[in-house]
Design a protein around this motif. Structure first.
Motif, PDB file in Angstrom:
ATOM      1  N   GLY A 144      -4.439 -10.669   8.235  1.00 40.15           N
ATOM      2  CA  GLY A 144      -4.576 -10.742   6.796  1.00 40.15           C
ATOM      3  C   GLY A 144      -4.920 -12.138   6.343  1.00 40.15           C
ATOM      4  O   GLY A 144      -5.297 -12.997   7.148  1.00 40.15           O
TER       5      GLY A 144
ATOM      6  N   LYS B 197      -0.898  -7.192  13.071  1.00 42.30           N
ATOM      7  CA  LYS B 197      -1.660  -7.095  11.822  1.00 42.30           C
ATOM      8  C   LYS B 197      -2.382  -8.401  11.588  1.00 42.30           C
ATOM      9  O   LYS B 197      -2.053  -9.430  12.184  1.00 42.30           O
ATOM     10  CB  LYS B 197      -0.773  -6.742  10.639  1.00 42.30           C
ATOM     11  CG  LYS B 197       0.318  -7.747  10.314  1.00 42.30           C
ATOM     12  CD  LYS B 197       1.150  -7.235   9.155  1.00 42.30           C
ATOM     13  CE  LYS B 197       2.409  -8.033   8.994  1.00 42.30           C
ATOM     14  NZ  LYS B 197       3.253  -7.536   7.933  1.00 42.30           N
TER      15      LYS B 197
ATOM     16  N   GLU C 279      -2.879 -13.864  12.002  1.00 43.67           N
ATOM     17  CA  GLU C 279      -2.602 -12.686  12.817  1.00 43.67           C
ATOM     18  C   GLU C 279      -1.116 -12.695  13.115  1.00 43.67           C
ATOM     19  O   GLU C 279      -0.546 -13.748  13.398  1.00 43.67           O
ATOM     20  CB  GLU C 279      -3.384 -12.719  14.129  1.00 43.67           C
ATOM     21  CG  GLU C 279      -4.882 -12.610  13.939  1.00 43.67           C
ATOM     22  CD  GLU C 279      -5.661 -12.681  15.229  1.00 43.67           C
ATOM     23  OE1 GLU C 279      -6.836 -12.272  15.193  1.00 43.67           O
ATOM     24  OE2 GLU C 279      -5.122 -13.142  16.254  1.00 43.67           O
TER      25      GLU C 279
ATOM     26  N   VAL D 269       0.859  -1.182   0.000  1.00 46.37           N
ATOM     27  CA  VAL D 269       0.000   0.000   0.000  1.00 46.37           C
ATOM     28  C   VAL D 269       0.895   1.232   0.000  1.00 46.37           C
ATOM     29  O   VAL D 269       1.709   1.420   0.911  1.00 46.37           O
ATOM     30  CB  VAL D 269      -0.946   0.011   1.223  1.00 46.37           C
ATOM     31  CG1 VAL D 269      -1.834   1.245   1.187  1.00 46.37           C
ATOM     32  CG2 VAL D 269      -1.771  -1.265   1.274  1.00 46.37           C
TER      33      VAL D 269
ATOM     34  N   GLY E 141      -2.414   5.589  -0.906  1.00 47.13           N
ATOM     35  CA  GLY E 141      -3.496   4.615  -0.798  1.00 47.13           C
ATOM     36  C   GLY E 141      -3.588   3.650  -1.960  1.00 47.13           C
ATOM     37  O   GLY E 141      -4.323   2.659  -1.892  1.00 47.13           O
TER      38      GLY E 141
ATOM     39  N   THR F   3      -2.296   0.660  -4.490  1.00 54.93           N
ATOM     40  CA  THR F   3      -1.607  -0.595  -4.188  1.00 54.93           C
ATOM     41  C   THR F   3      -0.813  -1.061  -5.406  1.00 54.93           C
ATOM     42  O   THR F   3      -1.104  -0.695  -6.537  1.00 54.93           O
ATOM     43  CB  THR F   3      -2.605  -1.700  -3.780  1.00 54.93           C
ATOM     44  OG1 THR F   3      -3.532  -1.915  -4.843  1.00 54.93           O
ATOM     45  CG2 THR F   3      -3.359  -1.331  -2.513  1.00 54.93           C
TER      46      THR F   3
ATOM     47  N   ASP G 132      -2.404 -10.351   1.484  1.00 52.27           N
ATOM     48  CA  ASP G 132      -2.776  -8.962   1.708  1.00 52.27           C
ATOM     49  C   ASP G 132      -3.124  -8.819   3.178  1.00 52.27           C
ATOM     50  O   ASP G 132      -3.595  -9.777   3.814  1.00 52.27           O
ATOM     51  CB  ASP G 132      -3.977  -8.583   0.843  1.00 52.27           C
ATOM     52  CG  ASP G 132      -4.062  -7.086   0.557  1.00 52.27           C
ATOM     53  OD1 ASP G 132      -3.367  -6.292   1.223  1.00 52.27           O
ATOM     54  OD2 ASP G 132      -4.850  -6.705  -0.341  1.00 52.27           O
ATOM     55  N   ASN G 133      -2.874  -7.634   3.731  1.00 56.75           N
ATOM     56  CA  ASN G 133      -3.153  -7.363   5.133  1.00 56.75           C
ATOM     57  C   ASN G 133      -4.432  -6.550   5.270  1.00 56.75           C
ATOM     58  O   ASN G 133      -4.753  -5.729   4.393  1.00 56.75           O
ATOM     59  CB  ASN G 133      -1.994  -6.589   5.774  1.00 56.75           C
ATOM     60  CG  ASN G 133      -0.742  -7.417   5.870  1.00 56.75           C
ATOM     61  OD1 ASN G 133      -0.783  -8.590   6.212  1.00 56.75           O
ATOM     62  ND2 ASN G 133       0.389  -6.811   5.560  1.00 56.75           N
ATOM     63  N   GLU G 134      -5.117  -6.785   6.370  1.00 56.41           N
ATOM     64  CA  GLU G 134      -6.308  -6.017   6.687  1.00 56.41           C
ATOM     65  C   GLU G 134      -5.922  -4.538   6.832  1.00 56.41           C
ATOM     66  O   GLU G 134      -4.859  -4.206   7.356  1.00 56.41           O
ATOM     67  CB  GLU G 134      -6.876  -6.540   8.010  1.00 56.41           C
ATOM     68  CG  GLU G 134      -8.150  -5.867   8.443  1.00 56.41           C
ATOM     69  CD  GLU G 134      -8.648  -6.450   9.756  1.00 56.41           C
ATOM     70  OE1 GLU G 134      -9.802  -6.862   9.798  1.00 56.41           O
ATOM     71  OE2 GLU G 134      -7.868  -6.475  10.720  1.00 56.41           O
ATOM     72  N   ARG G 135      -6.793  -3.661   6.340  1.00 58.19           N
ATOM     73  CA  ARG G 135      -6.573  -2.216   6.457  1.00 58.19           C
ATOM     74  C   ARG G 135      -7.911  -1.505   6.264  1.00 58.19           C
ATOM     75  O   ARG G 135      -8.918  -2.141   5.950  1.00 58.19           O
ATOM     76  CB  ARG G 135      -5.544  -1.746   5.433  1.00 58.19           C
ATOM     77  CG  ARG G 135      -5.941  -2.013   3.995  1.00 58.19           C
ATOM     78  CD  ARG G 135      -4.831  -1.615   3.018  1.00 58.19           C
ATOM     79  NE  ARG G 135      -5.141  -1.986   1.658  1.00 58.19           N
ATOM     80  CZ  ARG G 135      -4.957  -3.195   1.133  1.00 58.19           C
ATOM     81  NH1 ARG G 135      -4.438  -4.164   1.870  1.00 58.19           N
ATOM     82  NH2 ARG G 135      -5.276  -3.442  -0.115  1.00 58.19           N
ATOM     83  N   GLU G 136      -7.897  -0.208   6.454  1.00 62.66           N
ATOM     84  CA  GLU G 136      -9.109   0.594   6.280  1.00 62.66           C
ATOM     85  C   GLU G 136      -9.743   0.287   4.920  1.00 62.66           C
ATOM     86  O   GLU G 136      -9.058   0.329   3.892  1.00 62.66           O
ATOM     87  CB  GLU G 136      -8.748   2.087   6.355  1.00 62.66           C
ATOM     88  CG  GLU G 136      -9.931   3.017   6.247  1.00 62.66           C
ATOM     89  CD  GLU G 136     -10.774   3.059   7.505  1.00 62.66           C
ATOM     90  OE1 GLU G 136     -11.984   3.279   7.401  1.00 62.66           O
ATOM     91  OE2 GLU G 136     -10.206   2.853   8.603  1.00 62.66           O
TER      92      GLU G 136
END
Length: 156
Positions: free
Chosen positions: A124, A122, A110, A58, A62, A64, A145-149
């Motif tokens: 994902g 984090k 996690e 990212v 913002g 990717t 991919d990692n969790e994000r907003e």
């Protein structure tokens, strides 16, 4: 390809006999306290010689992009991070789909400073493709991919 079972520890070979166990073994290889040597020999043994990894990056704006690595370039990319950071990737859920000699695994994870820490660094999901040949499973491709907003963590 390294398919000799007499030249490696028995548990390495056992890791390659079950698709779900293989994924958990990869997590073990990359997990550890800051500065601790990771088990790159075992990691390489689990990976197909032509294996690839793709990490979603990212950017500051913002957007990717995909960062793609072969096994050795992945190791080179993460070694500095592992030197300076406690990092334990813990699988929280796994779904395996298999057809013949191929398998696809969704693995939620996690990252924590220690395996039992309540602190989550984090979360994902890994999309992992395996192939079965020479009497064993090999990781052929790992995409994550990692969790994000804006990116929900409710895959399955």
């Amino acid at each position: 390809m390294n398919d000799r079972t007499d030249a490696v520890p028995a548990h390495w070979h056992a890791d390659t006999q079950d698709a779900g166990r293989l994924v958990r073994a990869v997590y073990e290889c990359i997990s550890g306290p800051a500065g601790a040597a990771r088990d790159w020999a075992r990691f390489r043994y689990l990976q197909h010689p032509r294996a690839l990894s793709l990490r979603t990056v990212v950017e500051a704006d913002g957007s990717t992009r995909a960062a793609v690595f072969d096994v050795d370039s992945y190791i080179a990319d993460v070694e500095a991070f592992f030197t300076g950071n406690d990092f334990h990737e813990v699988e929280t859920d796994q779904r395996i789909e298999r057809f013949g000699q191929i398998a696809h695994i969704w693995s939620k994870y996690e990252a924590r400073p220690t395996p039992d820490s309540p602190t989550v660094l984090k979360r994902g999901a890994n999309s992992i493709q395996l192939c079965h040949e020479q009497g064993r499973w090999w990781v052929f491709c790992t995409v994550w991919d990692n969790e994000r907003e804006g990116l929900r963590f409710d895959l399955f």
